[in-house]
Design a protein around this motif. Structure first.
Motif, PDB file in Angstrom:
ATOM      1  N   ILE A 186      -2.707  18.421 -11.410  1.00  0.00           N
ATOM      2  CA  ILE A 186      -3.317  17.346 -10.620  1.00  0.00           C
ATOM      3  C   ILE A 186      -2.326  16.912  -9.544  1.00  0.00           C
ATOM      4  CG2 ILE A 186      -4.446  15.107 -10.663  1.00  0.00           C
ATOM      5  CD1 ILE A 186      -5.017  15.481 -13.602  1.00  0.00           C
ATOM      6  N   ILE A 187      -2.731  17.075  -8.293  1.00  0.00           N
ATOM      7  CA  ILE A 187      -1.870  16.799  -7.134  1.00  0.00           C
ATOM      8  C   ILE A 187      -2.451  15.594  -6.412  1.00  0.00           C
ATOM      9  CG2 ILE A 187      -0.975  17.717  -4.958  1.00  0.00           C
ATOM     10  CD1 ILE A 187      -1.629  20.547  -6.107  1.00  0.00           C
ATOM     11  N   ASN A 188      -1.656  14.542  -6.277  1.00  0.00           N
ATOM     12  CA  ASN A 188      -2.145  13.316  -5.643  1.00  0.00           C
ATOM     13  C   ASN A 188      -1.460  13.093  -4.302  1.00  0.00           C
ATOM     14  OD1 ASN A 188      -3.644  10.859  -5.534  1.00  0.00           O
ATOM     15  ND2 ASN A 188      -1.769   9.748  -6.036  1.00  0.00           N
ATOM     16  N   LEU A 189      -2.185  12.490  -3.377  1.00  0.00           N
ATOM     17  CA  LEU A 189      -1.601  12.003  -2.122  1.00  0.00           C
ATOM     18  C   LEU A 189      -1.555  10.488  -2.199  1.00  0.00           C
ATOM     19  CD1 LEU A 189      -0.673  12.243   0.851  1.00  0.00           C
ATOM     20  CD2 LEU A 189      -3.079  12.114   1.499  1.00  0.00           C
ATOM     21  N   HIS A 190      -0.336   9.946  -2.170  1.00  0.00           N
ATOM     22  CA  HIS A 190      -0.177   8.490  -2.111  1.00  0.00           C
ATOM     23  C   HIS A 190       0.251   8.124  -0.699  1.00  0.00           C
ATOM     24  CE1 HIS A 190       0.666   4.405  -3.311  1.00  0.00           C
ATOM     25  NE2 HIS A 190       1.872   4.515  -2.799  1.00  0.00           N
ATOM     26  N   HIS A 191      -0.335   7.070  -0.164  1.00  0.00           N
ATOM     27  CA  HIS A 191      -0.103   6.747   1.243  1.00  0.00           C
ATOM     28  C   HIS A 191       1.108   5.847   1.464  1.00  0.00           C
ATOM     29  CE1 HIS A 191      -2.967   4.067  -0.582  1.00  0.00           C
ATOM     30  NE2 HIS A 191      -3.038   3.268   0.433  1.00  0.00           N
ATOM     31  N   SER A 196       9.274   3.479  -4.052  1.00  0.00           N
ATOM     32  CA  SER A 196       9.485   2.136  -3.506  1.00  0.00           C
ATOM     33  C   SER A 196       8.182   1.363  -3.303  1.00  0.00           C
ATOM     34  CB  SER A 196      10.216   2.233  -2.165  1.00  0.00           C
ATOM     35  OG  SER A 196      11.378   3.029  -2.284  1.00  0.00           O
ATOM     36  N   PHE A 197       7.118   2.034  -2.879  1.00  0.00           N
ATOM     37  CA  PHE A 197       5.881   1.334  -2.522  1.00  0.00           C
ATOM     38  C   PHE A 197       4.705   1.949  -3.267  1.00  0.00           C
ATOM     39  CE2 PHE A 197       8.856   0.701   0.934  1.00  0.00           C
ATOM     40  CZ  PHE A 197       8.843  -0.678   1.009  1.00  0.00           C
ATOM     41  N   PRO A 198       4.546   1.584  -4.540  1.00  0.00           N
ATOM     42  CA  PRO A 198       3.556   2.229  -5.389  1.00  0.00           C
ATOM     43  C   PRO A 198       2.157   1.615  -5.329  1.00  0.00           C
ATOM     44  CG  PRO A 198       4.874   0.752  -6.693  1.00  0.00           C
ATOM     45  CD  PRO A 198       5.389   0.649  -5.281  1.00  0.00           C
ATOM     46  N   GLY A 199       1.992   0.483  -4.698  1.00  0.00           N
ATOM     47  CA  GLY A 199       0.753  -0.274  -4.851  1.00  0.00           C
ATOM     48  C   GLY A 199      -0.405   0.259  -4.023  1.00  0.00           C
ATOM     49  N   MET A 200      -1.445  -0.545  -3.947  1.00  0.00           N
ATOM     50  CA  MET A 200      -2.653  -0.166  -3.232  1.00  0.00           C
ATOM     51  C   MET A 200      -2.512  -0.361  -1.722  1.00  0.00           C
ATOM     52  SD  MET A 200      -4.708   0.990  -5.429  1.00  0.00           S
ATOM     53  CE  MET A 200      -6.364   0.988  -4.667  1.00  0.00           C
ATOM     54  N   ARG A 201      -1.526  -1.138  -1.292  1.00  0.00           N
ATOM     55  CA  ARG A 201      -1.382  -1.442   0.131  1.00  0.00           C
ATOM     56  C   ARG A 201       0.047  -1.152   0.602  1.00  0.00           C
ATOM     57  NH1 ARG A 201      -5.115  -5.232   2.126  1.00  0.00           N
ATOM     58  NH2 ARG A 201      -3.552  -6.564   3.094  1.00  0.00           N
ATOM     59  N   PRO A 202       0.469   0.119   0.485  1.00  0.00           N
ATOM     60  CA  PRO A 202       1.868   0.428   0.802  1.00  0.00           C
ATOM     61  C   PRO A 202       2.240   0.202   2.264  1.00  0.00           C
ATOM     62  CG  PRO A 202       0.620   2.432   0.360  1.00  0.00           C
ATOM     63  CD  PRO A 202      -0.259   1.286  -0.017  1.00  0.00           C
ATOM     64  N   TYR A 203       1.306   0.405   3.201  1.00  0.00           N
ATOM     65  CA  TYR A 203       1.639   0.111   4.602  1.00  0.00           C
ATOM     66  C   TYR A 203       1.935  -1.379   4.764  1.00  0.00           C
ATOM     67  CZ  TYR A 203      -0.185   4.726   5.986  1.00  0.00           C
ATOM     68  OH  TYR A 203      -0.401   6.074   6.125  1.00  0.00           O
ATOM     69  N   HIS A 204       1.073  -2.205   4.199  1.00  0.00           N
ATOM     70  CA  HIS A 204       1.269  -3.649   4.320  1.00  0.00           C
ATOM     71  C   HIS A 204       2.583  -4.072   3.671  1.00  0.00           C
ATOM     72  CE1 HIS A 204      -3.047  -3.208   5.058  1.00  0.00           C
ATOM     73  NE2 HIS A 204      -3.008  -4.374   5.655  1.00  0.00           N
ATOM     74  N   GLU A 205       2.879  -3.475   2.524  1.00  0.00           N
ATOM     75  CA  GLU A 205       4.095  -3.894   1.822  1.00  0.00           C
ATOM     76  C   GLU A 205       5.361  -3.458   2.558  1.00  0.00           C
ATOM     77  OE1 GLU A 205       3.655  -2.645  -2.245  1.00  0.00           O
ATOM     78  OE2 GLU A 205       1.747  -3.720  -2.335  1.00  0.00           O
ATOM     79  N   ILE A 249      -0.721   2.017  10.678  1.00  0.00           N
ATOM     80  CA  ILE A 249      -1.662   2.567   9.703  1.00  0.00           C
ATOM     81  C   ILE A 249      -2.415   3.749  10.312  1.00  0.00           C
ATOM     82  CG2 ILE A 249      -3.766   2.077   8.389  1.00  0.00           C
ATOM     83  CD1 ILE A 249      -2.711  -0.759   7.950  1.00  0.00           C
ATOM     84  N   ARG A 250      -2.820   3.610  11.566  1.00  0.00           N
ATOM     85  CA  ARG A 250      -3.534   4.695  12.214  1.00  0.00           C
ATOM     86  C   ARG A 250      -2.678   5.956  12.299  1.00  0.00           C
ATOM     87  NH1 ARG A 250      -3.664   5.661  17.052  1.00  0.00           N
ATOM     88  NH2 ARG A 250      -2.908   3.598  17.655  1.00  0.00           N
ATOM     89  N   LEU A 251      -1.435   5.789  12.738  1.00  0.00           N
ATOM     90  CA  LEU A 251      -0.519   6.937  12.784  1.00  0.00           C
ATOM     91  C   LEU A 251      -0.376   7.589  11.411  1.00  0.00           C
ATOM     92  CD1 LEU A 251       2.423   5.623  14.991  1.00  0.00           C
ATOM     93  CD2 LEU A 251       1.180   7.770  15.331  1.00  0.00           C
ATOM     94  N   GLY A 252      -0.244   6.755  10.403  1.00  0.00           N
ATOM     95  CA  GLY A 252      -0.049   7.288   9.055  1.00  0.00           C
ATOM     96  C   GLY A 252      -1.276   8.025   8.567  1.00  0.00           C
ATOM     97  N   GLN A 253      -2.440   7.417   8.756  1.00  0.00           N
ATOM     98  CA  GLN A 253      -3.654   8.009   8.193  1.00  0.00           C
ATOM     99  C   GLN A 253      -4.094   9.261   8.936  1.00  0.00           C
ATOM    100  OE1 GLN A 253      -6.396   4.703   8.198  1.00  0.00           O
ATOM    101  NE2 GLN A 253      -5.799   4.078   6.145  1.00  0.00           N
ATOM    102  N   GLU A 254      -3.942   9.238  10.251  1.00  0.00           N
ATOM    103  CA  GLU A 254      -4.502  10.342  11.035  1.00  0.00           C
ATOM    104  C   GLU A 254      -3.551  11.525  11.136  1.00  0.00           C
ATOM    105  OE1 GLU A 254      -5.950   8.797  14.715  1.00  0.00           O
ATOM    106  OE2 GLU A 254      -7.292   7.367  13.719  1.00  0.00           O
ATOM    107  N   ASP A 255      -2.260  11.260  10.992  1.00  0.00           N
ATOM    108  CA  ASP A 255      -1.316  12.356  11.196  1.00  0.00           C
ATOM    109  C   ASP A 255      -0.430  12.604   9.982  1.00  0.00           C
ATOM    110  OD1 ASP A 255       0.182  14.308  12.638  1.00  0.00           O
ATOM    111  OD2 ASP A 255       1.775  12.818  12.792  1.00  0.00           O
ATOM    112  N   ASN A 256       0.257  11.573   9.544  1.00  0.00           N
ATOM    113  CA  ASN A 256       1.313  11.788   8.544  1.00  0.00           C
ATOM    114  C   ASN A 256       0.749  12.147   7.166  1.00  0.00           C
ATOM    115  OD1 ASN A 256       4.281  11.559   8.075  1.00  0.00           O
ATOM    116  ND2 ASN A 256       3.582  10.102   6.529  1.00  0.00           N
TER     117      ASN A 256
END
Lengths: 283, 283, 283, 283
Positions: A186-191, A196-205, A249-256
């Motif tokens: 099982i391979i997961n992508l965490h954003h 360091s940033f395990p939660g549901m809102r890692p960009y915000h944190e 967030i846009r940079l992260g979601q669309e590219d990274n």
């Protein structure tokens, strides 16, 4: 031949004996063995990694599945080398299209040497992508997006999936699913950057921590509550002071994020890395 | 004209009044004002950021320094714009040569538009670099590397330093030094990603957390124990599973850290960022 | 006489000057001065702690309030000693009745020497308690419990409140409220041990961490996002392995939390502790 | 009869097979099985918890030890019920006398129903206590306090120790020792509240976090790097603002820590709690 066996059952006493008895009788060497239990429920699991020479995989599989049926255990027998040249992937999705799209394109372009066996969604958002790439689509969510976890496992079994790719699939897999597909499948992508940033809102944190570095993490999911994250790949980008959060967030979601997932899946599928005693090691 | 005034003294009662009284009498507008105290010692500090039109800087400086002498306060008056075209840097070093070397080369090549006023070491390791670049060298360490912190401040004053660059300087500055050069004048290079890895061994800690991302952070030091890190720039690199820790450290020290520091110093010196109410903001 | 002045306004340039000018003109000695800004909004604040002899408090208050009106600042002038013998409390509530009940009983029994000036709720749950103890009740919540924060401040002003007691009040105070009542006037009860368990579900988090110790924390709220928690009192209890979470929560809510709040409020009201440069010190 | 078997060896392939083969041949039911490996060294371990009826413990023990000798494995066979009425303790010490003293007094007074089999020190500080209570004393430290870890294990074996009590023993046990005595046999006293304050200076860290609660934790040591702390008991005390750190440390060391350890050891020795799949459960 290396074989990974998982068994899940309601009781820790009768879980290990019949399987181990059969395997040692067939001359298997045990390379790794773990038992887990789940805190809150009567749910136990075993992971066995064995080396077996001289016995056909199909025979071992049917024998162990028969033991499972007889003893009330959910048993799976998986050999990573069986379809090593072109392993079969299930791509699990929720809303975001970029990560599954990136994986499908990388398969099409030969960057990831694998078969997209099925695309699963708990939302309808990625259905069009499945159609576009001619991959079977399965919807497992209800009107609120709650997922039918048992059906997901049935689909993984039915499509003979080697690896489950959680491509911004936003539901937590129950322990029983993690145990059934344990052993680095099982391979997961965490954003965010783990750990360091395990939660549901890692960009915000990370933004609230005034960081200028943002990242995504591709990792194996290991069926233990306390386990660390088994990191396969991380991708990062850096911003300048004053960059707005929604631009980040846009940079992260669309590219990274898509880039991170593709490289992580490629590493696993190509056999560059594997899970060994809860750790990601280079082969 | 923006002026930043710092005052340090043994008492919180007599610290603010005479300075504020003088400045408001000269028509200054107070843009920011902070008072600090140090937990364990009788040591208090004030930071004032003011806008002052019509009064010559030299006059304000000498008047406030006279108040300081009379009241037993250590007072400093700094105007970022005074030498904005070519601010004067103190580069503080311990053992590692790469970060100071990178800053000196960036100054030589015009990437950082500043003057290397003095190179300070608590060890002799970087003395040869000072000679090579023809910059004044000052040794403030004893045989064990313990630094004479008062002499450092005296050197900063004597060399009329605008910004203090801690280029892998491995001593902690005492609060009194941080307060005396408060207001966004002390730039530190930390060899880990802040705030996740703040300790003395960030490579080891990130490695132990099984991360594949390693980074360096260039940040202002703010004279409060509880303050977050005011990040100016972060630079990262990514490794594959199985990379050895000493290879990672080598990559970080020889390439990533110097690069991070140069870009951070460049941002400050060029006026792209500044400190505003404990935060780094783009100008 | 010690006086604490707070000012809140939309601009950091005009915030400090007129107030400081007036006070130094009246011979005040500045003991502490802080300016804050709020990240996201154009909202600035100043806290001044001064020693003033020879000028009547009422005169200073009306002069500063006049300056506030003239300059568009929200100004408050508070002298802790004015009602030191019997300070006036606002008790803020949401659902849980135990903490406000415990404070009201402690006042009735003379353990807390204070006046319950008003009970404020964003829910109706504690209205009956207000009636039972004959204290003014004010409802500031809408149908969903969203609080009218401006009305809360108006009520605190109108009831001439010295200390605001957040007795399991489950809304986050906006920065502007914290700044207006800065200087050690807002006392919060958190139902977990700070700083280890700061979130909304501290019992669940401590339980998930397999702790056997559970606690509550009574602390001042300080109007800075990054500030630590200024702890006035902590109360704990210990369980044995196997104790169920709902039994733990019940023990905490019914016994430990109210006990913690009463002792914390008692310490502040009796003058045993006070806030000094962001720290709780014994007087 | 429940039996716990541990095996440690240099290889993960030959570790499990011979032991499991023997045990299943004798009709054992496997209740729990775990394999561990050590990150940095070629060191593997297995923990087996089995139910065995009909075979004498002594016979199983000698058979498994013979397998160990033949295969180059370090094998231990332990039955908690064998000496359940009066289990044998090893008390490991460094400098502080209060915790071992408290355990010895609790044994003398019948509060802890156990036998003090041996007192081990890596420093000489507690030698007099051993003499005072007539318990065998063994010194395993060199002039700098470095411990001979192999000799410690030899002593535990030789004295037929059921439980190892780390009574402020200030050395970290190597993984091989933890594995050899795995299964809930090593009881540690940590002088801070876990998991919040895990380091070497928990009093200092809690003080720096401005806490008013200080605690000690008695827990099983589990031989995995990532494992949480398996807490048996926690004891706390609360201070008022302004209490000096050295007074807090004295209170903790002289009263709270010994009390915590005695209750923790009592719980284990009396059979009130035990380790079950990495968790402490009430029996």
């Amino acid at each position: 031949m290396q074989i990974i066996i998982t068994a899940v059952g309601p009781d820790h006493v009768g879980l290990a004996d019949p399987i181990i008895h059969y395997l040692t009788g067939r001359g298997a060497n045990i390379a790794e063995i773990q038992m887990y239990d789940h805190d809150e429920e009567a749910l136990f699991a075993m992971l066995l990694r064995i080396e077996l020479a001289g016995a056909p995989l199909a025979e071992v599989r049917s024998a162990l599945e028969a033991i499972g049926q007889q003893k009330g255990l959910s048993v799976r027998v998986w050999a990573p080398d069986e379809r090593a040249a072109r392993p079969r992937l299930a791509i699990c999705t929720t809303f975001r299209a970029e990560p599954p799209l990136a994986v499908l394109r990388a398969i099409r372009d030969g960057q990831i040497k694998a078969e997209a066996a099925v695309i699963i969604g708990n939302r309808l958002a990625c259905r069009g992508i499945a159609e576009q790439f001619g991959v079977a689509w399965e919807m497992i969510g209800d009107a609120d997006g709650a997922a039918d976890d048992e059906r997901m496992v049935a689909l993984l079994d039915q499509h003979e999936v080697d690896y489950v790719v959680l491509a911004r699939y936003m539901r937590v897999l129950p322990p029983s699913t993690c145990w059934k597909y344990a052993g680095g499948r099982i391979i997961n992508l965490h954003h965010g950057l783990l750990p360091s940033f395990p939660g549901m809102r890692p960009y915000h944190e990370a933004y609230a921590a005034r960081m200028l570095t943002y990242g995504a993490t591709c990792h194996f999911i290991v069926p233990e509550l306390d386990a660390g994250n088994q990191i396969i790949h991380q991708a990062t980008f850096t911003t300048t002071p004053g960059t707005r959060l929604d631009d980040i967030i846009r940079l992260g979601q669309e590219d990274n994020e898509p880039r991170c997932l593709v490289e992580g899946v490629r590493r696993v599928v190509s056999g560059e890395v594997r899970l060994h005693f809860h750790r990601v090691v280079a082969r």
